[in-house]
Motif scaffolding. Sequence first.
Motif, short mmCIF file in Angstrom:
data_model
loop_
_atom_site.label_atom_id
_atom_site.label_comp_id
_atom_site.label_asym_id
_atom_site.label_seq_id
_atom_site.Cartn_x
_atom_site.Cartn_y
_atom_site.Cartn_z
N GLU A 205 0.82 -1.21 0.04
CA GLU A 205 -0.05 -0.06 -0.03
C GLU A 205 1.07 1.49 0.10
OE1 GLU A 205 -3.10 0.13 -0.34
OE2 GLU A 205 -3.55 -1.83 -0.09
N LEU A 206 2.07 1.35 0.38
CA LEU A 206 2.90 2.52 0.79
C LEU A 206 4.35 2.46 -0.23
CD1 LEU A 206 2.60 2.73 4.59
CD2 LEU A 206 1.39 3.73 2.80
N ASN A 207 4.12 1.40 -0.88
CA ASN A 207 5.63 1.19 -1.49
C ASN A 207 5.64 2.03 -2.79
OD1 ASN A 207 6.19 -0.91 0.36
ND2 ASN A 207 6.09 -2.32 -1.05
N ASP A 208 6.94 2.22 -3.26
CA ASP A 208 7.22 3.14 -4.39
C ASP A 208 6.83 2.05 -5.48
OD1 ASP A 208 10.88 2.59 -4.64
OD2 ASP A 208 9.29 1.11 -4.16
N CYS A 209 6.66 2.73 -6.77
CA CYS A 209 6.12 1.84 -7.93
C CYS A 209 7.13 1.20 -8.68
CB CYS A 209 5.56 3.22 -8.71
SG CYS A 209 6.55 4.27 -9.56
N ASP A 210 8.19 1.35 -8.25
CA ASP A 210 9.32 0.56 -9.18
C ASP A 210 9.50 -1.12 -8.59
OD1 ASP A 210 10.73 0.43 -7.00
OD2 ASP A 210 12.47 1.94 -7.69
N GLY A 211 8.80 -1.43 -7.62
CA GLY A 211 8.65 -2.84 -7.09
C GLY A 211 9.89 -3.28 -6.36
N ARG A 212 10.58 -2.32 -5.74
CA ARG A 212 12.04 -2.34 -5.17
C ARG A 212 11.70 -3.57 -4.12
NH1 ARG A 212 14.82 2.63 -3.02
NH2 ARG A 212 14.00 3.32 -5.04
N TRP A 213 10.50 -3.46 -3.50
CA TRP A 213 10.40 -4.37 -2.03
C TRP A 213 9.21 -5.28 -2.36
CZ3 TRP A 213 10.92 1.11 -1.04
CH2 TRP A 213 12.43 1.46 -0.59
N ALA A 214 9.03 -5.69 -3.72
CA ALA A 214 7.68 -6.41 -3.95
C ALA A 214 7.67 -7.76 -3.18
CB ALA A 214 7.83 -6.71 -5.41
N SER A 215 8.73 -8.39 -2.96
CA SER A 215 8.52 -9.72 -2.02
C SER A 215 8.95 -9.33 -0.52
CB SER A 215 9.61 -10.53 -2.75
OG SER A 215 11.05 -9.99 -2.57
N SER A 216 8.89 -8.28 -0.14
CA SER A 216 8.89 -7.92 1.21
C SER A 216 7.85 -8.44 2.16
CB SER A 216 9.25 -6.30 1.57
OG SER A 216 7.87 -5.72 1.45
N ARG A 217 8.39 -8.72 3.48
CA ARG A 217 7.36 -9.00 4.48
C ARG A 217 7.06 -8.10 5.69
NH1 ARG A 217 10.71 -14.27 6.25
NH2 ARG A 217 11.97 -12.28 6.00
N ALA A 218 6.09 -8.05 6.42
CA ALA A 218 6.19 -7.24 7.58
C ALA A 218 7.39 -7.16 8.28
CB ALA A 218 4.75 -7.59 8.28
N CYS A 219 7.83 -8.30 8.69
CA CYS A 219 9.30 -8.36 9.72
C CYS A 219 10.38 -7.77 9.00
CB CYS A 219 9.60 -9.91 9.78
SG CYS A 219 9.83 -10.93 8.66
N ASP A 220 10.31 -7.68 7.57
CA ASP A 220 11.61 -7.00 6.90
C ASP A 220 11.51 -5.50 6.92
OD1 ASP A 220 12.22 -9.66 5.57
OD2 ASP A 220 10.79 -9.41 4.21
N TRP A 221 10.32 -5.10 7.49
CA TRP A 221 10.13 -3.60 7.48
C TRP A 221 10.47 -3.18 9.16
CZ3 TRP A 221 9.87 -0.06 3.87
CH2 TRP A 221 9.64 -0.36 2.31
N THR A 222 10.43 -3.95 10.19
CA THR A 222 10.62 -3.63 11.50
C THR A 222 11.78 -2.84 11.73
OG1 THR A 222 9.29 -5.53 11.93
CG2 THR A 222 10.34 -4.36 13.82
N GLY A 223 13.08 -3.50 11.32
CA GLY A 223 14.23 -2.77 11.67
C GLY A 223 14.43 -1.40 10.88
N ALA A 224 13.93 -1.29 9.72
CA ALA A 224 14.24 -0.04 9.00
C ALA A 224 13.20 1.03 9.43
CB ALA A 224 13.66 -0.32 7.33
N LEU A 225 12.06 0.53 9.99
CA LEU A 225 11.06 1.72 10.45
C LEU A 225 11.53 2.07 11.95
CD1 LEU A 225 7.81 0.01 9.23
CD2 LEU A 225 8.88 2.30 8.31
N ASN A 226 12.04 1.14 12.60
CA ASN A 226 12.39 1.34 14.12
C ASN A 226 13.60 2.40 14.04
OD1 ASN A 226 10.45 0.21 15.50
ND2 ASN A 226 11.72 -1.60 15.60
N TYR A 227 14.39 2.27 13.04
CA TYR A 227 15.42 3.29 13.07
C TYR A 227 15.09 4.56 12.54
CZ TYR A 227 19.53 -0.14 12.82
OH TYR A 227 20.53 -0.81 13.45
N VAL A 228 14.15 4.72 11.73
CA VAL A 228 13.74 5.84 11.09
C VAL A 228 12.92 6.47 12.14
CG1 VAL A 228 11.88 6.83 9.45
CG2 VAL A 228 13.69 5.37 8.87
#
Length: 355
Positions: free
Chosen positions: A229-252
């Motif tokens: 829903e929030l990804n960019d349109c180039d499909g860079r993280w097309a195969s990502s899972r929720a757990c893949d985002w936890t580290g990045a989001l917690n840093y930010v």
Amino acid sequence: MGARNLKVLQVISGWQAVELILKCVFVGIWQIIEISVKGLWKGARRKVKDTPPVELTIDSSVGTHCYIKVMGVKYHYVETGPRTGQKVLILKDAPDSGNLWGPNWANAVRRLAETDHHVMTLDLRGTGGSEGGSRSELSPPRAVEELSALLKALGVTENRPAVVIGFGVGGMLAWYLVHSRGPLISKFAVINAPHPNLYWQFPPAAFCHRVLHFIQWPHFPERWFAEGELNDCDGRWASSRACDWTGALNYVRGAAWWQVRPGLRTSAPALLVGDKDSAGQLVASAQHCTTSTLRLVTKPEPNSKELAVVLLDFLISKEKLIEEVPRGLMGRMFGAVADRGRELTARLVLPPTQA
């Protein structure tokens, strides 16, 4: 100048903290409504993951996979080049988009190894083989402590400082590290990473655009990023899972609450790289450096041949002697003119700051 301790980092407090909390609540609710309406307009479709059931990548030519435990936390890194060479710490972006070890970047790392550089490509916490962590465990002060302890464990000292290269979120951490542990860094390069004090003017990562307040919320951002829903349109993280985002989001998330003390500048030479749309961000970030080189490239990503050339030129080119202007009357005049020029340039590119 870079400092030896964490006193250079200041937590947001008082009315500024209250204002930030209120904005995260109310602006976050508005952003949730926007995203929900967009989802309904699309028919509430879910992302279809067109990926094979097994993905296997093996490339031992780029280096040796290593694990190290720092302050009780397991980190994974890839080691390339002689251990007696100049230490180079590469902080990868988060989440891991899988494009770091493309041919162009792999060739750049090999070139560094051939020129007596000991390259360590680190997985940030919550990415690759490194251990994850909560929001407090990935806050800037904690990240600085862990990264500086890692550098020292790998042989970096004030007499033998390291080079630090950061991409995206890794670049944001590089800023914090260089400000807080300046004597351990000889030079640094940040790619697509604004200075942390510009957090609200220039988002720290591409995926944060227009959702900075919403990502302060727990749980929901990870799920919605994974669903596309929030990804960019180039499909860079097309195969990502929720757990893949936890580290990045917690840093930010942590970066929203910690700033570098105003007026401090990094002492190590800096290379700031971005695309043509980030020229303003680069100039504004340069105000926080004593010595900086700015470069615009078409695509500031690891698989860009243009970026590899720029970095290699910065790291391998012969050291040029810098003639210091005597600090007499003429020296003070030149310094005043240079400082005034930086100030006027910053005013041209920086949006008005919020009270």
